[in-house]
Design an enzyme around this catalytic site. Structure first.
Site, PDB file in Angstrom:
ATOM      1  N   SER A  96       6.456 -20.904  82.697  1.00  0.00           N
ATOM      2  CA  SER A  96       5.273 -21.321  82.518  1.00  0.00           C
ATOM      3  C   SER A  96       4.366 -20.125  81.600  1.00  0.00           C
ATOM      4  O   SER A  96       3.332 -20.427  80.879  1.00  0.00           O
ATOM      5  CB  SER A  96       4.541 -21.473  83.733  1.00  0.00           C
ATOM      6  N   PRO A 155       0.510 -19.208  84.656  1.00  0.00           N
ATOM      7  CA  PRO A 155      -0.119 -20.483  84.573  1.00  0.00           C
ATOM      8  C   PRO A 155       0.475 -21.478  85.622  1.00  0.00           C
ATOM      9  O   PRO A 155      -0.401 -22.533  85.975  1.00  0.00           O
ATOM     10  CB  PRO A 155       0.231 -21.105  83.042  1.00  0.00           C
ATOM     11  N   TYR A 156       1.669 -21.458  86.028  1.00  0.00           N
ATOM     12  CA  TYR A 156       2.147 -22.491  86.881  1.00  0.00           C
ATOM     13  C   TYR A 156       1.298 -22.544  88.286  1.00  0.00           C
ATOM     14  O   TYR A 156       0.702 -23.471  88.592  1.00  0.00           O
ATOM     15  CB  TYR A 156       3.711 -22.468  87.095  1.00  0.00           C
ATOM     16  N   PRO A 157       1.449 -21.276  89.021  1.00  0.00           N
ATOM     17  CA  PRO A 157       0.393 -21.267  90.158  1.00  0.00           C
ATOM     18  C   PRO A 157      -1.017 -21.559  89.828  1.00  0.00           C
ATOM     19  O   PRO A 157      -1.652 -22.317  90.590  1.00  0.00           O
ATOM     20  CB  PRO A 157       0.539 -20.305  90.784  1.00  0.00           C
ATOM     21  N   THR A 159      -2.207 -23.698  87.717  1.00  0.00           N
ATOM     22  CA  THR A 159      -2.417 -25.132  87.493  1.00  0.00           C
ATOM     23  C   THR A 159      -2.248 -25.903  88.944  1.00  0.00           C
ATOM     24  O   THR A 159      -2.879 -26.797  89.194  1.00  0.00           O
ATOM     25  CB  THR A 159      -1.421 -25.648  86.694  1.00  0.00           C
TER      26      THR A 159
END
Length: 323
Positions: A96, A155-157, A159
């Site tokens: 991410s 960004p992954y966590p 989002t």
């Protein structure tokens, strides 16, 4: 639960999603699976995950993307599910890092799309797959649901955290029962090829070097997929208004020890290259599961030794099906 009710599972052909579909169908429920079979990893693996389900009269597969609002509207109107398990997402923390727009599009806007479609048919319960990564780099152990998650490391966590917050908004505005379940390092049969349990097995067998962050001196709360599925099913069965729950094992394991178990299973040593952990990786994850135990009866039982043995058995069968 009445057998006449239907559960819609997004991402239902994936690692965790396909196990959830199996569990729901096995207890006599109707399941609608939405999956786009994207190229993040080999779609053939995802198709293998649901091959047996396609022969079951209670299972319906819809090939489509959660970013397609019209497709979602049609699916919800036609099947009118009572519950939703929203597992579809772009995953992988490190992947991410350079792809924030994609993760926002799928994990935030896609979640809004599913929430809107769900509330349009008066959904009874909505369970959202979140992640332990939302806790970031913290010195508060074990992780409890009430502690700060304001500093995700990628960004992954970020989002996933945003989707949890949106879930509260939909609960507040529209009365949606929304439970976010934070998964802690899930592994087991059908594990994705980008995940550590798979990559270590694959690299050892093919004589490739294994990159091990901090020389294996990091800890993860490895949680077997079968235990996770029991928690998700219990969450689907238990509307809680709005809730956030940890689903982990509650017993962190050193990465080096995790690799050692796989070495024993494969019968071969790993060629390890130690590298510093990137800033996206916290040194430890550790779940407090008291809340899930109290509210859902969640009780993880599978040890890493047992869980990796099942994973290795699946890996061998998947790659050598005729042996």
């Amino acid at each position: 639960m009445s057998e006449s009710k239907t559960t819609l599972v997004t991402g239902g052909a994936g690692f965790i999603g396909s196990h959830l579909c199996d569990a729901l169908v096995a207890r006599g429920e109707r399941v609608v699976c939405i999956d786009n079979f994207n190229e993040f990893y080999n779609p053939a693996q995802k198709r293998a995950n649901v091959a047996a389900l396609l022969r079951h009269p209670g299972f319906t597969l819809i090939e489509g993307d959660i970013r397609d609002r019209d497709l979602l509207a049609r699916a919800f109107e036609q099947h009118r599910p009572a519950r939703v398990a929203h597992l579809a997402a772009m995953a992988n923390v490190r992947y991410s890092i350079e792809r924030a727009p994609l993760y926002v599009d799928v994990n935030i806007q896609g979640t809004i799309n599913v929430l809107d479609a769900a509330r349009s048919v008066g959904i009874e319960n909505f369970v959202f797959a979140s992640t332990s990564s939302v806790y970031g780099d913290t010195d508060q152990f074990p992780f409890v649901e009430e502690q700060s998650t304001d500093h995700p490391l990628a960004p992954y966590p970020a989002t996933k955290k945003a989707a949890e917050v949106l879930g509260y908004s939909y609960h507040n505005m529209f009365g949606v029962n929304f439970t976010a379940v934070r998964f802690f390092t899930v592994y087991g049969p059908r594990v994705r090829p980008d995940m550590m349990a798979y990559t270590v097995m694959d690299d050892i067998l093919h004589g490739r070097e294994i990159t091990l962050f901090n020389g294996g001196e990091m800890y993860r709360d490895w949680t077997y997929v079968g235990d996770i599925i029991k928690g998700v099913v219990a969450a689907l069965d238990t509307p809680l208004g709005y809730a956030v729950l940890n689903l982990g094992r509650g017993e962190p394991v050193r990465l080096g020890d995790f690799v050692s178990v796989i070495e024993r299973l494969t019968g071969a040593p790993a060629a390890v290259r130690a590298v510093p952990a990137p800033p996206s990786e916290p040194p430890r994850t550790f779940a407090n599961v008291d809340k899930a135990r109290r509210l859902l009866g969640y009780n993880p039982r599978v040890s890493v030794d047992e869980g990796l043995a099942h994973t290795w058995e699946w890996y061998c069968a998947f790659h050598q099906p005729n042996q």
